[in-house]
Design an enzyme around this catalytic site. Structure first.
Site, short mmCIF file in Angstrom:
data_model
loop_
_atom_site.label_atom_id
_atom_site.label_comp_id
_atom_site.label_asym_id
_atom_site.label_seq_id
_atom_site.Cartn_x
_atom_site.Cartn_y
_atom_site.Cartn_z
N ASP A 12 0.86 -1.32 -0.12
CA ASP A 12 0.13 -0.05 0.05
C ASP A 12 1.01 1.26 -0.19
O ASP A 12 2.09 1.03 0.19
CB ASP A 12 -1.04 0.04 1.21
CG ASP A 12 -1.83 1.20 1.35
OD1 ASP A 12 -2.57 1.48 0.16
OD2 ASP A 12 -1.98 1.87 2.15
N SER A 13 0.47 2.38 -0.27
CA SER A 13 0.96 3.81 -0.35
C SER A 13 1.29 3.91 1.30
O SER A 13 2.55 4.53 1.36
CB SER A 13 0.21 4.88 -0.67
OG SER A 13 -0.91 4.84 0.27
N TYR A 44 -1.01 8.66 -2.28
CA TYR A 44 -0.75 8.30 -3.68
C TYR A 44 -1.96 9.05 -4.27
O TYR A 44 -2.09 9.28 -5.61
CB TYR A 44 -0.98 6.91 -3.98
CG TYR A 44 0.33 6.14 -3.79
CD1 TYR A 44 1.38 6.67 -3.38
CD2 TYR A 44 0.29 4.65 -4.40
CE1 TYR A 44 2.50 5.62 -3.13
CE2 TYR A 44 1.42 4.00 -4.18
CZ TYR A 44 2.66 4.58 -3.75
OH TYR A 44 3.67 3.86 -3.70
N GLY A 45 -3.22 9.16 -3.78
CA GLY A 45 -4.49 9.36 -4.30
C GLY A 45 -4.59 10.75 -5.19
O GLY A 45 -5.52 10.74 -6.01
N CYS A 75 -4.59 -1.57 -1.80
CA CYS A 75 -4.67 -0.08 -2.18
C CYS A 75 -5.53 0.05 -3.28
O CYS A 75 -5.24 -0.31 -4.50
CB CYS A 75 -3.38 0.48 -2.70
SG CYS A 75 -2.98 2.15 -3.02
N ASN A 76 -6.75 0.68 -3.00
CA ASN A 76 -7.71 0.89 -4.22
C ASN A 76 -7.06 1.46 -5.33
O ASN A 76 -7.17 1.43 -6.61
CB ASN A 76 -8.85 1.25 -3.73
CG ASN A 76 -9.79 0.51 -2.62
OD1 ASN A 76 -10.66 0.07 -3.13
ND2 ASN A 76 -9.30 0.40 -1.49
N THR A 77 -6.35 2.49 -4.93
CA THR A 77 -5.85 3.53 -5.94
C THR A 77 -4.81 2.86 -6.83
O THR A 77 -4.92 2.83 -8.25
CB THR A 77 -4.93 4.44 -5.23
OG1 THR A 77 -5.82 5.40 -4.28
CG2 THR A 77 -4.66 5.68 -6.37
N CYS A 177 -11.01 3.17 -0.10
CA CYS A 177 -9.53 3.26 0.28
C CYS A 177 -9.42 2.65 1.49
O CYS A 177 -9.91 2.89 2.55
CB CYS A 177 -9.44 4.71 0.31
SG CYS A 177 -7.54 5.18 1.01
N THR A 178 -8.19 1.92 1.67
CA THR A 178 -7.96 1.09 2.57
C THR A 178 -7.65 2.04 3.98
O THR A 178 -7.84 1.66 5.19
CB THR A 178 -6.91 0.22 2.28
OG1 THR A 178 -5.58 0.81 1.68
CG2 THR A 178 -7.25 -0.76 1.42
N1 DGL Z 1 -4.95 3.37 0.90
C1 DGL Z 1 -4.78 3.54 -0.56
C2 DGL Z 1 -6.32 3.33 -1.16
O1 DGL Z 1 -6.65 2.22 -0.92
C3 DGL Z 1 -4.15 4.86 -0.91
C4 DGL Z 1 -4.47 6.09 -0.49
C5 DGL Z 1 -3.61 7.21 -0.68
O2 DGL Z 1 -2.21 6.85 -0.71
O3 DGL Z 1 -4.12 8.22 -1.27
O4 DGL Z 1 -6.76 3.84 -2.16
#
Ligand code: DGL
Length: 263
Positions: A12-13, A44-45, A75-77, A177-178
């Site tokens: 994940d980020s 990351y988003g 990480c969904n992103t 988002c996790t």
């Molecule tokens: N936890 C990540 C997700 O599920 C990334 C969130 C981020 O870094 O902006 O999207």
């Protein structure tokens, strides 16, 4: 068939993927997990797809050095931006994490979907919500929320949900988002106690099913992992659980994982 001793990379980020790791440990506790949180580049988003792809590739390259049998993009992103591409670049299965819109639609009809900007704008996300026409989804890009959660858990910064969440009447919320999973009960309370869904369980179950489909171990003749060789990259571990923390943020992630009692 369970694959005891298999190596699974979880990425994940930052700290968000620890919530996926926690679910994976519950669903499949007899695997070895290598957690890589890229905290120094989080969040990351709001980054470009190109940048995110470079970071994800770097993490998966680290996983291939470790000899993982599968990688989980917790990480969904990252999943929305480059899961498909990574599947073409690495020999091991790459399991993504996606907003649990299908699960939510089983019991709800008017659902707020919270995710990062990059996820909400992605073609993958748009086609996912369009694939469930029975439910009304309102996507909302919570631009600063993942960063605020990272800062809360790493540096104790305060976080006010009303600064990040839209007002409205919904009968369910999907956490796309996790990072948001840390605030699941607070987000439910913010909307009057409605059900809140995340994709973690789905991801963990998918991991188990992918491993059981795998006929042979990808790394039959691999050497035992040389821990000392990796100390520059901070490879720490919770021995009894087969959980290792990889990368520069290893110690940070390990300490959040322990302080939140996620194992
Ligand atoms: N936890 C990540 C997700 O599920 C990334 C969130 C981020 O870094 O902006 O999207």
């Amino acid at each position: 068939m369970r694959k005891k001793g298999f190596r699974i990379g979880v990425f994940d980020s930052g700290i968000g993927g620890l919530t996926v790791l926690e679910t994976c440990l519950r669903v499949a506790h007899d695997l070895n997990y290598f957690y890589y949180g890229d905290n120094f580049h989080a969040p990351y988003g709001n980054r470009s797809a190109e940048e995110i792809t470079v970071f994800v590739r770097r993490a998966l390259t680290k996983f291939s050095e470790i000899g993982v049998d599968a990688a989980v993009l917790a990480c969904n992103t990252a999943t929305a931006v480059c899961a498909e591409r990574m599947r073409g670049e690495f020999p091991f299965p790459v399991i993504g994490t996606e907003p649990a819109v299908k699960v939510a639609a089983k019991t709800c009809s008017n659902v707020l979907v919270l995710a990062t900007s990059r996820t909400v704008e992605s073609a993958r996300f748009q086609s996912l919500i369009q694939s469930v026409p029975s439910c009304r989804f309102t996507p909302f890009a919570a631009r600063g929320l993942a960063g605020a959660i990272e800062a809360k858990f790493l540096f104790g910064k305060s976080l006010t949900l009303s600064d990040h969440l839209p007002k409205g009447n919904y009968d369910g919320v999907v956490l796309g988002c996790t990072h948001y999973v840390y605030l699941k009960s607070e987000i439910s309370a913010f909307y009057g106690g409605i059900p809140v869904f995340d994709g973690n369980e789905g991801t963990a179950k998918r991991l188990v099913s992918v491993l059981s489909e795998q006929k042979t171990n990808l790394y039959d003749h691999r050497q035992p992992l040389d821990i000392t060789q990796n100390t520059n990259n901070c490879l720490t571990k919770i021995q009894s659980k087969g959980v290792y923390f990889v990368g520069k943020g290893g110690k940070i992630n390990e300490s959040v994982f322990k302080s939140e009692r996620m194992f």
